[in-house]
Design a protein around this motif. Structure first.
Motif, short mmCIF file in Angstrom:
data_model
loop_
_atom_site.label_atom_id
_atom_site.label_comp_id
_atom_site.label_asym_id
_atom_site.label_seq_id
_atom_site.Cartn_x
_atom_site.Cartn_y
_atom_site.Cartn_z
N ARG A 95 0.89 -1.35 0.06
CA ARG A 95 -0.14 -0.21 0.15
C ARG A 95 0.85 1.15 0.04
O ARG A 95 0.49 2.44 -0.30
CB ARG A 95 -0.96 -0.07 1.22
CG ARG A 95 -1.99 -0.88 1.02
CD ARG A 95 -3.01 -0.91 2.12
NE ARG A 95 -4.29 -1.60 2.01
CZ ARG A 95 -4.91 -2.07 3.06
NH1 ARG A 95 -4.74 -1.82 4.31
NH2 ARG A 95 -5.98 -2.62 2.89
N SER A 96 2.11 1.16 0.62
CA SER A 96 2.86 2.45 0.55
C SER A 96 3.78 2.27 -0.81
O SER A 96 4.61 3.36 -0.83
CB SER A 96 4.07 2.40 1.53
OG SER A 96 4.75 1.20 1.61
N THR A 97 3.57 1.76 -1.77
CA THR A 97 4.35 1.60 -3.19
C THR A 97 3.80 3.01 -3.93
O THR A 97 2.51 3.35 -3.83
CB THR A 97 3.98 0.44 -3.79
OG1 THR A 97 4.33 -0.56 -3.15
CG2 THR A 97 4.65 0.37 -5.30
N ASP A 98 4.74 3.62 -4.40
CA ASP A 98 4.43 4.71 -5.31
C ASP A 98 3.51 4.36 -6.44
O ASP A 98 3.75 3.40 -7.07
CB ASP A 98 5.74 5.45 -5.64
CG ASP A 98 5.33 6.63 -6.44
OD1 ASP A 98 4.93 6.79 -7.58
OD2 ASP A 98 5.96 7.64 -5.94
N ASP A 99 2.60 5.17 -6.61
CA ASP A 99 1.56 4.96 -7.40
C ASP A 99 1.94 5.03 -9.07
O ASP A 99 1.37 4.31 -9.90
CB ASP A 99 0.25 5.73 -7.23
CG ASP A 99 -0.44 5.52 -6.10
OD1 ASP A 99 -0.62 4.43 -5.85
OD2 ASP A 99 -1.22 6.57 -5.46
N SER A 100 3.24 5.41 -9.14
CA SER A 100 3.83 5.40 -10.46
C SER A 100 4.07 3.87 -10.92
O SER A 100 4.10 3.64 -12.21
CB SER A 100 4.91 6.32 -10.90
OG SER A 100 5.87 5.70 -9.81
N ALA A 101 4.10 3.09 -10.13
CA ALA A 101 4.43 1.56 -10.41
C ALA A 101 3.00 1.08 -10.59
O ALA A 101 2.25 1.15 -9.29
CB ALA A 101 5.35 1.13 -9.23
N ASP A 102 2.75 0.27 -11.65
CA ASP A 102 1.73 -0.39 -11.83
C ASP A 102 1.89 -1.93 -11.18
O ASP A 102 0.83 -2.50 -11.11
CB ASP A 102 1.30 -0.53 -13.42
CG ASP A 102 0.65 0.90 -13.63
OD1 ASP A 102 -0.11 1.57 -12.51
OD2 ASP A 102 0.79 1.29 -14.51
N SER A 103 3.00 -2.33 -11.25
CA SER A 103 3.45 -3.75 -10.94
C SER A 103 4.48 -3.83 -9.90
O SER A 103 5.75 -3.38 -9.96
CB SER A 103 3.59 -4.50 -12.34
OG SER A 103 4.77 -4.07 -12.70
N LEU A 104 3.95 -4.72 -8.78
CA LEU A 104 5.21 -4.78 -7.77
C LEU A 104 5.36 -6.20 -7.45
O LEU A 104 4.47 -7.10 -7.59
CB LEU A 104 4.56 -4.07 -6.60
CG LEU A 104 5.02 -4.47 -5.32
CD1 LEU A 104 6.66 -3.76 -5.08
CD2 LEU A 104 4.22 -3.90 -3.99
N LEU A 105 6.47 -6.43 -7.52
CA LEU A 105 7.17 -7.82 -6.93
C LEU A 105 7.49 -7.90 -5.58
O LEU A 105 8.32 -6.99 -5.11
CB LEU A 105 8.01 -8.56 -7.99
CG LEU A 105 8.60 -9.57 -7.46
CD1 LEU A 105 7.75 -11.08 -7.44
CD2 LEU A 105 9.89 -10.12 -8.63
N ILE A 106 6.93 -8.85 -4.52
CA ILE A 106 7.49 -8.90 -3.41
C ILE A 106 8.08 -10.45 -3.23
O ILE A 106 7.25 -11.38 -3.35
CB ILE A 106 6.45 -8.73 -2.29
CG1 ILE A 106 5.85 -7.16 -2.41
CG2 ILE A 106 7.17 -8.92 -0.85
CD1 ILE A 106 4.77 -7.03 -1.29
N VAL A 107 9.33 -10.37 -2.75
CA VAL A 107 9.83 -11.68 -2.71
C VAL A 107 10.28 -12.00 -1.15
O VAL A 107 10.91 -11.14 -0.47
CB VAL A 107 11.21 -11.72 -3.39
CG1 VAL A 107 11.71 -13.21 -3.52
CG2 VAL A 107 11.03 -11.26 -4.96
N GLY A 108 9.85 -12.99 -0.72
CA GLY A 108 9.88 -13.01 0.73
C GLY A 108 9.67 -14.64 1.19
O GLY A 108 9.83 -15.41 0.79
N HIS A 109 8.97 -14.95 2.41
CA HIS A 109 8.78 -15.98 2.99
C HIS A 109 7.42 -16.27 3.36
O HIS A 109 6.30 -15.24 3.44
CB HIS A 109 9.62 -15.72 4.42
CG HIS A 109 10.82 -15.11 4.38
ND1 HIS A 109 12.20 -16.09 4.23
CD2 HIS A 109 11.27 -13.92 4.22
CE1 HIS A 109 13.11 -15.23 3.93
NE2 HIS A 109 12.64 -13.96 4.06
N ASN A 110 7.06 -17.86 3.82
CA ASN A 110 5.89 -18.17 4.38
C ASN A 110 6.12 -17.92 5.85
O ASN A 110 7.21 -18.10 6.30
CB ASN A 110 5.51 -19.61 4.04
CG ASN A 110 4.41 -19.48 2.96
OD1 ASN A 110 4.00 -18.19 2.24
ND2 ASN A 110 4.00 -20.57 2.51
N PRO A 111 5.02 -17.81 6.67
CA PRO A 111 3.44 -17.74 6.39
C PRO A 111 3.05 -16.57 5.69
O PRO A 111 1.88 -16.41 5.08
CB PRO A 111 2.94 -18.44 7.40
CG PRO A 111 3.55 -17.81 8.76
CD PRO A 111 5.14 -18.07 8.21
N GLY A 112 3.94 -15.49 5.82
CA GLY A 112 3.20 -14.19 5.40
C GLY A 112 2.79 -14.04 4.13
O GLY A 112 1.71 -13.68 3.81
#
Length: 179
Positions: A95-112
């Protein structure tokens, strides 16, 4: 339209005598799965305006493997908050990503990651696969009919892709653990 892609790190090893969970590397299957997912991302033409990633060793190695298959580096911004993050923290990052970006990739962990995907994805044919398990090196693509990231809300996303390494190469599954 905003598109959030979630990538769980590839399979790591418990055989390496590292002193911290944060420093655990990928195992051989994890390296192969990361490259396989990267090739599929390239084949599908997936592009990302922003990449946010946990700085954990297994995530960095996953990104290296994905880049090999994808054909180019993804240039992530490493964010300590993503390491073992709750779905609420991950949603806050999106939600805090700049709105100029239309696509966001988050790389992380489970269970989150799994919990975030379940929280955001509305009903779809792929949701049952997601609810069953979110294996290592799995990619979930969720689209939202919004113009601003801060408007991404629970249950409003469309899960358009749920790609497990075993879907691409049967020798890469099933994933027996949740690490």
């Amino acid at each position: 339209m905003k598109t959030l892609t979630l990538l769980r790190h590839a399979k790591s090893t418990w055989d390496d005598p590292v002193s911290r969970d944060f420093d655990r590397p990928l195992n051989k299957r994890g390296h192969r799965a990361a490259q396989t997912i990267g090739r599929e991302m390239r084949r599908l033409g997936l592009e990302f305006d922003r990449v946010a990633a946990s700085p954990a060793a297994r995530v960095q190695e996953t990104l290296d493997g994905v880049a090999e298959g994808y054909g180019r580096a993804l240039e992530p911004g490493f964010d300590q908050r993503i390491y073992l993050a709750s779905p609420e923290t991950l949603l806050e990052i999106a939600r805090s990503t700049d709105d100029s970006a239309d696509s966001l990739l988050i790389v992380g962990h489970n269970p989150g990651l799994e919990r975030l995907a379940m929280l955001l994805a509305g009903e779809s044919a792929l949701r049952s696969d997601l609810a069953e398990k979110y294996p290592t090196a799995t990619l979930a693509v969720i689209s939202f009919p919004v113009e601003r990231w801060k408007d991404v809300a629970e249950g409003t996303g469309t899960l358009s892709r749920f790609i497990r390494p075993r879907d691409l190469d049967p020798e890469l599954g099933p994933d027996e653990d949740s690490f």
